[in-house]
Design a protein around this motif. Structure first.
Motif, mmCIF file in Angstrom:
data_model
loop_
_atom_site.group_PDB
_atom_site.id
_atom_site.type_symbol
_atom_site.label_atom_id
_atom_site.label_comp_id
_atom_site.label_asym_id
_atom_site.label_seq_id
_atom_site.Cartn_x
_atom_site.Cartn_y
_atom_site.Cartn_z
ATOM 1 N N GLY A 103 0.776 -1.229 0.000
ATOM 2 C CA GLY A 103 0.000 0.000 0.000
ATOM 3 C C GLY A 103 0.806 1.276 0.000
ATOM 4 O O GLY A 103 0.242 2.361 0.191
ATOM 5 N N CYS A 104 2.128 1.179 -0.222
ATOM 6 C CA CYS A 104 2.995 2.367 -0.209
ATOM 7 C C CYS A 104 3.134 2.889 -1.643
ATOM 8 O O CYS A 104 3.585 2.157 -2.527
ATOM 9 C CB CYS A 104 4.372 2.027 0.359
ATOM 10 N N GLU A 105 2.763 4.151 -1.854
ATOM 11 C CA GLU A 105 2.835 4.745 -3.186
ATOM 12 C C GLU A 105 3.765 5.957 -3.243
ATOM 13 O O GLU A 105 4.025 6.474 -4.320
ATOM 14 C CB GLU A 105 1.434 5.164 -3.640
ATOM 15 N N HIS A 106 4.252 6.409 -2.097
ATOM 16 C CA HIS A 106 5.088 7.614 -2.053
ATOM 17 C C HIS A 106 6.431 7.249 -1.416
ATOM 18 O O HIS A 106 6.557 7.134 -0.210
ATOM 19 C CB HIS A 106 4.382 8.694 -1.218
ATOM 20 N N TRP A 107 7.435 7.026 -2.265
ATOM 21 C CA TRP A 107 8.699 6.531 -1.731
ATOM 22 C C TRP A 107 9.834 6.738 -2.723
ATOM 23 O O TRP A 107 9.621 6.983 -3.901
ATOM 24 C CB TRP A 107 8.616 5.038 -1.388
ATOM 25 N N SER A 108 11.043 6.618 -2.186
ATOM 26 C CA SER A 108 12.245 6.515 -3.009
ATOM 27 C C SER A 108 13.100 5.391 -2.451
ATOM 28 O O SER A 108 13.123 5.157 -1.238
ATOM 29 C CB SER A 108 13.039 7.826 -3.008
ATOM 30 N N VAL A 109 13.774 4.681 -3.342
ATOM 31 C CA VAL A 109 14.752 3.664 -2.960
ATOM 32 C C VAL A 109 16.035 4.012 -3.692
ATOM 33 O O VAL A 109 16.041 4.161 -4.912
ATOM 34 C CB VAL A 109 14.292 2.244 -3.316
ATOM 35 N N ASN A 110 17.116 4.140 -2.951
ATOM 36 C CA ASN A 110 18.413 4.530 -3.511
ATOM 37 C C ASN A 110 19.422 3.434 -3.186
ATOM 38 O O ASN A 110 19.716 3.183 -2.016
ATOM 39 C CB ASN A 110 18.860 5.858 -2.897
ATOM 40 N N ALA A 111 19.932 2.769 -4.215
ATOM 41 C CA ALA A 111 20.920 1.704 -4.033
ATOM 42 C C ALA A 111 22.251 2.182 -4.593
ATOM 43 O O ALA A 111 22.492 2.102 -5.799
ATOM 44 C CB ALA A 111 20.473 0.424 -4.715
ATOM 45 N N GLY A 112 23.088 2.725 -3.749
ATOM 46 C CA GLY A 112 24.407 3.175 -4.175
ATOM 47 C C GLY A 112 24.377 4.227 -5.258
ATOM 48 O O GLY A 112 25.248 4.258 -6.124
ATOM 49 N N GLY A 113 23.374 5.105 -5.241
ATOM 50 C CA GLY A 113 23.275 6.172 -6.223
ATOM 51 C C GLY A 113 22.331 5.897 -7.373
ATOM 52 O O GLY A 113 22.025 6.802 -8.153
ATOM 53 N N ASP A 114 21.870 4.656 -7.511
ATOM 54 C CA ASP A 114 20.852 4.326 -8.508
ATOM 55 C C ASP A 114 19.494 4.394 -7.821
ATOM 56 O O ASP A 114 19.286 3.760 -6.782
ATOM 57 C CB ASP A 114 21.096 2.944 -9.104
ATOM 58 N N VAL A 115 18.567 5.169 -8.398
ATOM 59 C CA VAL A 115 17.377 5.597 -7.668
ATOM 60 C C VAL A 115 16.100 5.251 -8.417
ATOM 61 O O VAL A 115 16.012 5.391 -9.645
ATOM 62 C CB VAL A 115 17.427 7.130 -7.446
ATOM 63 N N LEU A 116 15.089 4.824 -7.648
ATOM 64 C CA LEU A 116 13.741 4.618 -8.164
ATOM 65 C C LEU A 116 12.790 5.388 -7.264
ATOM 66 O O LEU A 116 12.859 5.257 -6.032
ATOM 67 C CB LEU A 116 13.390 3.126 -8.158
ATOM 68 N N VAL A 117 11.912 6.204 -7.865
ATOM 69 C CA VAL A 117 10.984 7.007 -7.072
ATOM 70 C C VAL A 117 9.549 6.791 -7.526
ATOM 71 O O VAL A 117 9.285 6.451 -8.684
ATOM 72 C CB VAL A 117 11.319 8.518 -7.154
ATOM 73 N N SER A 118 8.620 7.009 -6.593
ATOM 74 C CA SER A 118 7.195 6.909 -6.868
ATOM 75 C C SER A 118 6.488 8.032 -6.122
ATOM 76 O O SER A 118 6.815 8.316 -4.964
ATOM 77 C CB SER A 118 6.658 5.553 -6.404
ATOM 78 N N THR A 119 5.525 8.662 -6.772
ATOM 79 C CA THR A 119 4.823 9.799 -6.188
ATOM 80 C C THR A 119 3.328 9.655 -6.418
ATOM 81 O O THR A 119 2.893 9.470 -7.556
ATOM 82 C CB THR A 119 5.290 11.118 -6.822
ATOM 83 N N PRO A 120 2.498 9.740 -5.378
ATOM 84 C CA PRO A 120 1.049 9.676 -5.574
ATOM 85 C C PRO A 120 0.495 11.010 -6.073
ATOM 86 O O PRO A 120 1.172 12.034 -6.025
ATOM 87 C CB PRO A 120 0.531 9.354 -4.170
ATOM 88 N N VAL A 121 -0.732 10.979 -6.529
ATOM 89 C CA VAL A 121 -1.403 12.192 -6.997
ATOM 90 C C VAL A 121 -1.477 13.205 -5.848
ATOM 91 O O VAL A 121 -1.759 12.856 -4.702
ATOM 92 C CB VAL A 121 -2.814 11.857 -7.509
ATOM 93 N N GLY A 122 -1.210 14.462 -6.163
ATOM 94 C CA GLY A 122 -1.318 15.518 -5.162
ATOM 95 C C GLY A 122 -0.021 15.876 -4.476
ATOM 96 O O GLY A 122 0.003 16.774 -3.626
ATOM 97 N N HIS A 123 1.063 15.206 -4.825
ATOM 98 C CA HIS A 123 2.370 15.505 -4.253
ATOM 99 C C HIS A 123 3.304 16.046 -5.329
ATOM 100 O O HIS A 123 3.220 15.660 -6.495
ATOM 101 C CB HIS A 123 2.988 14.256 -3.615
ATOM 102 N N ARG A 124 4.199 16.902 -4.920
ATOM 103 C CA ARG A 124 5.176 17.436 -5.854
ATOM 104 C C ARG A 124 6.199 16.360 -6.215
ATOM 105 O O ARG A 124 6.421 15.426 -5.453
ATOM 106 C CB ARG A 124 5.881 18.649 -5.243
ATOM 107 N N PRO A 125 6.844 16.491 -7.369
ATOM 108 C CA PRO A 125 7.800 15.466 -7.804
ATOM 109 C C PRO A 125 9.013 15.388 -6.886
ATOM 110 O O PRO A 125 9.361 16.335 -6.181
ATOM 111 C CB PRO A 125 8.215 15.947 -9.197
ATOM 112 N N TRP A 126 9.648 14.237 -6.919
ATOM 113 C CA TRP A 126 10.950 14.083 -6.284
ATOM 114 C C TRP A 126 11.989 14.858 -7.091
ATOM 115 O O TRP A 126 11.877 14.992 -8.304
ATOM 116 C CB TRP A 126 11.352 12.609 -6.245
#
Length: 268
Positions: free
Chosen positions: A124-147
């Motif tokens: 159920g998590c839609e607003h997050w970032s995962v950073n593995a040694g500088g390689d990054v994946l981000v997700s943002t739900p509706v209504g939030h500003r971008p990463w």
């Protein structure tokens, strides 16, 4: 460097785990079962480390080439197929094969983060970032500003080369900044020296990670090659300080100037 706006009511969980020879950081905000999601994702990363580490003599990749039974592992079979596809697409600029051996590290790190993202969403998590040694994946739900995702400047360790703004994006960088000439050109066996730093972004981090390695090896030709990959963009700094970028690279520029290329390729 990553930051994003959050609502006052948002919960936030930050966790850093040492695994796979690097630090994997989680920044999970808002709805969802944070604790269960992060715990399962961390367990997944340790499982990947156990099966795919080139430093473990009993890992699947260490046994690859001398034990055909390891290909019965569905994850390894998936990784082998993906690496072969990227090798073909890049004309050998990316190649996980090392003689009779196999080292998919340049794909596996990003691939494992993609799977971790699926785990977070399943909880159920839609607003997050995962950073593995500088390689990054981000997700943002509706209504939030971008990463905002910062990319290290290749010539100034205290500065950013560029900053990307994105709601849903994978960002991978291959560079000489931290480890010098550690990236090899599989076609020659020698060090790849045609670029100082290459960043590739798109929907999947595993593919972006491997393509960043290939584009780095390709040097000046790297961004034009990435421009032919649907959904992926590239930003590359050359050893002389020149910059090449595909037209769709989503960036707010800091430090290194970027000249936008034509849509069909890349230009200085």
């Amino acid at each position: 460097m990553m930051e994003t706006a959050e609502r006052a009511t948002d919960r936030r969980t930050v966790r850093v785990e040492k695994v796979m020879g690097t630090a994997v950081s989680f920044d999970v905000r808002g709805e969802g079962d944070h604790d269960a999601a992060v715990a399962e994702a961390i367990a997944w990363f340790h499982d990947v480390d156990r099966r795919f580490s080139t430093y473990r003599p009993d890992s699947l990749v260490s046994r690859f080439g001398r034990d055909a039974a390891v290909l019965h592992d569905p994850d390894l079979a998936e990784v082998v197929e993906a690496c072969e596809r990227i090798r073909s697409l890049s004309g050998g600029a990316f190649d996980a094969r090392i003689g009779a051996g196999f080292d998919p590290s340049a794909f596996v790190k990003g691939w494992s983060v993609d799977r971790a993202g699926e785990i977070l969403r399943a909880h159920g998590c839609e607003h997050w970032s995962v950073n593995a040694g500088g390689d990054v994946l981000v997700s943002t739900p509706v209504g939030h500003r971008p990463w905002r995702i910062g990319v290290q400047h290749p010539f100034d360790r205290g500065a950013l080369g560029t900053v990307l703004e994105a709601e849903h994006l994978a960002v991978a960088t291959s560079a000489r900044t931290e480890r010098g000439d550690h990236i090899r050109d599989p076609r020659t066996g020698g060090p790849a020296v045609g670029a100082a730093s290459t960043t590739v972004c798109g929907p999947e981090l595993g593919f972006a990670d491997a393509c960043a390695t290939a584009a780095f090896v390709l040097g000046e030709d790297g961004p034009a090659w990435v421009a032919g990959l649907a959904g992926y963009e590239c930003w590359s700094v050359l050893p002389d300080g020149g910059v090449l970028a595909t037209a769709g690279f989503p960036r707010v520029v800091h430090g290194v100037p970027v000249r936008t290329a034509a849509a069909s390729g890349a230009a200085r």
